[in-house]
Motif scaffolding. Structure first.
Motif, PDB file in Angstrom:
ATOM      1  N   THR A   1       1.044  -0.993   0.041  1.00 10.17           N
ATOM      2  CA  THR A   1       0.313  -0.266  -0.165  1.00 10.17           C
ATOM      3  C   THR A   1       0.814   1.468  -0.019  1.00 10.17           C
ATOM      4  O   THR A   1       2.152   1.329   0.500  1.00 10.17           O
ATOM      5  CB  THR A   1      -0.737  -0.090   1.455  1.00 10.17           C
ATOM      6  OG1 THR A   1       0.250  -0.087   2.907  1.00 10.17           O
ATOM      7  CG2 THR A   1      -2.377  -0.880   1.047  1.00 10.17           C
ATOM      8  N   PRO A   2       0.181   2.495  -0.499  1.00 12.25           N
ATOM      9  CA  PRO A   2       1.224   3.817  -0.168  1.00 12.25           C
ATOM     10  C   PRO A   2       1.064   4.380   1.152  1.00 12.25           C
ATOM     11  O   PRO A   2       2.993   4.615   1.692  1.00 12.25           O
ATOM     12  CB  PRO A   2       0.399   4.406  -0.995  1.00 12.25           C
ATOM     13  CG  PRO A   2      -1.275   3.574  -2.165  1.00 12.25           C
ATOM     14  CD  PRO A   2      -1.056   2.338  -1.459  1.00 12.25           C
ATOM     15  N   ALA A   3       0.876   3.666   2.005  1.00  5.30           N
ATOM     16  CA  ALA A   3       1.087   4.004   3.703  1.00  5.30           C
ATOM     17  C   ALA A   3       2.602   3.363   3.535  1.00  5.30           C
ATOM     18  O   ALA A   3       3.222   3.518   5.121  1.00  5.30           O
ATOM     19  CB  ALA A   3      -0.295   3.326   4.552  1.00  5.30           C
ATOM     20  N   GLU A   4       2.928   1.603   3.584  1.00  8.40           N
ATOM     21  CA  GLU A   4       3.479   1.035   3.573  1.00  8.40           C
ATOM     22  C   GLU A   4       5.236   1.658   3.101  1.00  8.40           C
ATOM     23  O   GLU A   4       6.040   1.029   3.549  1.00  8.40           O
ATOM     24  CB  GLU A   4       3.486  -0.239   3.628  1.00  8.40           C
ATOM     25  CG  GLU A   4       2.490  -1.222   4.824  1.00  8.40           C
ATOM     26  CD  GLU A   4       3.188  -0.605   5.599  1.00  8.40           C
ATOM     27  OE1 GLU A   4       4.634  -1.325   5.952  1.00  8.40           O
ATOM     28  OE2 GLU A   4       3.684  -0.458   7.052  1.00  8.40           O
TER      29      GLU A   4
ATOM     30  N   ILE B   1      15.209   3.367  -6.312  1.00  5.29           N
ATOM     31  CA  ILE B   1      14.196   2.406  -5.713  1.00  5.29           C
ATOM     32  C   ILE B   1      13.286   1.758  -6.680  1.00  5.29           C
ATOM     33  O   ILE B   1      13.077   2.310  -7.158  1.00  5.29           O
ATOM     34  CB  ILE B   1      14.149   3.172  -5.169  1.00  5.29           C
ATOM     35  CG1 ILE B   1      14.021   4.223  -3.623  1.00  5.29           C
ATOM     36  CG2 ILE B   1      11.955   2.520  -3.878  1.00  5.29           C
ATOM     37  CD1 ILE B   1      13.117   4.729  -2.660  1.00  5.29           C
ATOM     38  N   VAL B   2      13.837   0.310  -6.316  1.00 12.39           N
ATOM     39  CA  VAL B   2      12.199  -0.511  -7.260  1.00 12.39           C
ATOM     40  C   VAL B   2      11.043  -1.052  -5.953  1.00 12.39           C
ATOM     41  O   VAL B   2      11.609  -1.317  -4.939  1.00 12.39           O
ATOM     42  CB  VAL B   2      13.237  -1.901  -7.695  1.00 12.39           C
ATOM     43  CG1 VAL B   2      12.025  -2.448  -8.321  1.00 12.39           C
ATOM     44  CG2 VAL B   2      14.101  -1.418  -8.300  1.00 12.39           C
ATOM     45  N   CYS B   3      10.202  -0.434  -6.505  1.00 11.08           N
ATOM     46  CA  CYS B   3       8.858  -1.079  -5.815  1.00 11.08           C
ATOM     47  C   CYS B   3       7.891  -2.132  -6.190  1.00 11.08           C
ATOM     48  O   CYS B   3       8.329  -2.395  -7.176  1.00 11.08           O
ATOM     49  CB  CYS B   3       8.269   0.363  -5.014  1.00 11.08           C
ATOM     50  SG  CYS B   3       8.419   1.784  -4.584  1.00 11.08           S
ATOM     51  N   SER B   4       7.696  -3.341  -5.032  1.00 15.71           N
ATOM     52  CA  SER B   4       6.822  -4.301  -5.721  1.00 15.71           C
ATOM     53  C   SER B   4       6.521  -3.847  -6.108  1.00 15.71           C
ATOM     54  O   SER B   4       5.601  -4.682  -6.894  1.00 15.71           O
ATOM     55  CB  SER B   4       6.878  -5.629  -4.198  1.00 15.71           C
ATOM     56  OG  SER B   4       6.454  -4.117  -2.885  1.00 15.71           O
TER      57      SER B   4
ATOM     58  N   VAL C   1       2.826   0.926  -3.808  1.00 11.84           N
ATOM     59  CA  VAL C   1       3.997   1.038  -2.629  1.00 11.84           C
ATOM     60  C   VAL C   1       5.082   2.561  -2.946  1.00 11.84           C
ATOM     61  O   VAL C   1       5.365   2.932  -2.564  1.00 11.84           O
ATOM     62  CB  VAL C   1       4.975   0.093  -2.411  1.00 11.84           C
ATOM     63  CG1 VAL C   1       6.445   0.189  -2.048  1.00 11.84           C
ATOM     64  CG2 VAL C   1       4.513  -1.131  -1.738  1.00 11.84           C
ATOM     65  N   ALA C   2       5.432   2.897  -4.520  1.00  7.53           N
ATOM     66  CA  ALA C   2       6.210   3.151  -5.410  1.00  7.53           C
ATOM     67  C   ALA C   2       5.250   5.287  -5.025  1.00  7.53           C
ATOM     68  O   ALA C   2       5.999   6.175  -5.453  1.00  7.53           O
ATOM     69  CB  ALA C   2       6.315   3.146  -6.106  1.00  7.53           C
TER      70      ALA C   2
END
Length: 306
Positions: A192-195, A213-216, A220-221
């Motif tokens: 999630t965005p919050a995480e 940064i690579v986000c899953s 998340v990004a």
């Protein structure tokens, strides 16, 4: 004693062919069930909307069942528990096992979407999540990043897609000669965005040096971007960011988010085609199992435009 009615040739009459067929094949309902983990996740919401549209073009209706990735709920849907009669099932599993599927109490046409059950006697359609993450990391290297973080493993509640995306990141780090530093990996509790915001904030507070940064996933990004902004880090000048899934919101983020885009049209078309192939096949016929992998590619946007 009653005797069978004679036919013209003096032999007992046989049931009509249509009656025999009805015993072995249910009538078509025009309804396909779809088991989806979480409609609040933009990727699943967009994929579901596309499935509904493309199914309608084929004269099919989609019956949506949200499972929250819960094992018992996924099993219930696979068994048709509480569902009206349907022609088949498209399942996006998060907890099902091959054993669960082979013990289905209501077997019928089935297509799996995603890599959770990669090897099985059931047809599935997926993207190569490992290759998608490799491409994201490679893209960051191509714009000059050397210390690339990965935000998105979830060891507390493992995710097959996230695990494979992390594996692709690790492979790219080794192959491309990028910084191999465990401090560059940040866990999340949910995608999630919050995480994403929390994880990136903690990376920065620990003083971890990073330039990419690579986000899953894209959600998340979306949280990583404001965390960088709040810390005074410019995107992409100081830190370039890539997501995965290319949801519609990626192009409207600030800055717009580079993402790895799976071919959603191909995912949906192949899933529906494979399901219709099973539906049209006579019961008991030998139908080959197909494992279909569709393409994904990097869509560069402002978050990596150095």
């Amino acid at each position: 004693m009653a005797h069978p009615a004679p036919t013209r040739a003096g032999r007992p009459s046989r049931p009509a062919r249509a009656t025999l067929t009805a015993v072995h094949r249910r009538e078509r309902t025009g309804i396909v069930a779809l088991a989806v983990p979480d409609l609040e996740e933009p990727y699943f919401a967009e994929l579901t909307a596309l499935l509904v549209r493309r199914a309608d073009e084929r004269g099919l209706s989609i019956l949506i069942q949200q499972t929250a990735g819960d094992h018992d709920r996924e099993v219930d849907v696979a068994n048709g528990l509480g569902l009206p009669p349907t022609d088949g099932l498209i399942h996006i599993p998060r907890a099902l096992s091959v054993a669960d599927l082979t013990r289905r109490t209501s077997p019928g046409p089935l297509v799996l979407l995603g890599e959770h059950i990669l090897v099985s006697p059931f047809t599935h359609v997926t993207i190569d999540n490992r290759a998608a993450s490799y491409a994201a990391t490679e893209h960051l290297a191509s714009v000059g990043c050397r210390r690339v973080a990965f935000v998105g493993p979830r060891d507390a509640r493992p995710s097959d897609a996230a695990d494979r995306r992390y594996a692709g990141y690790r492979e790219a780090v080794a192959t491309l000669g990028l910084a191999d530093d465990p401090a560059l990996v940040a866990q999340v509790e949910s995608f999630t965005p919050a995480e994403g915001q929390r994880a990136v904030r903690e990376l920065l507070e620990r003083g971890v040096e990073l330039d990419g940064i690579v986000c899953s996933n894209d959600s998340v990004a979306f949280g990583a971007l404001p965390a960088l902004h709040d810390a005074g880090r410019r995107v992409p000048e100081d830190v370039a960011v890539v997501g995965i899934d290319d949801v519609r919101g990626a192009r409207f983020a600030t800055p717009s988010l580079t993402s790895v885009a799976p071919d959603k049209e191909a995912l949906v078309e192949r899933a529906l085609s494979e399901l219709e192939r099973q539906i049209a096949t006579p019961p008991g016929a030998n139908l080959p199992v197909r494992h279909v992998v569709v393409d994904a590619h990097v869509v560069p946007r402002a978050s990596t435009a150095r």
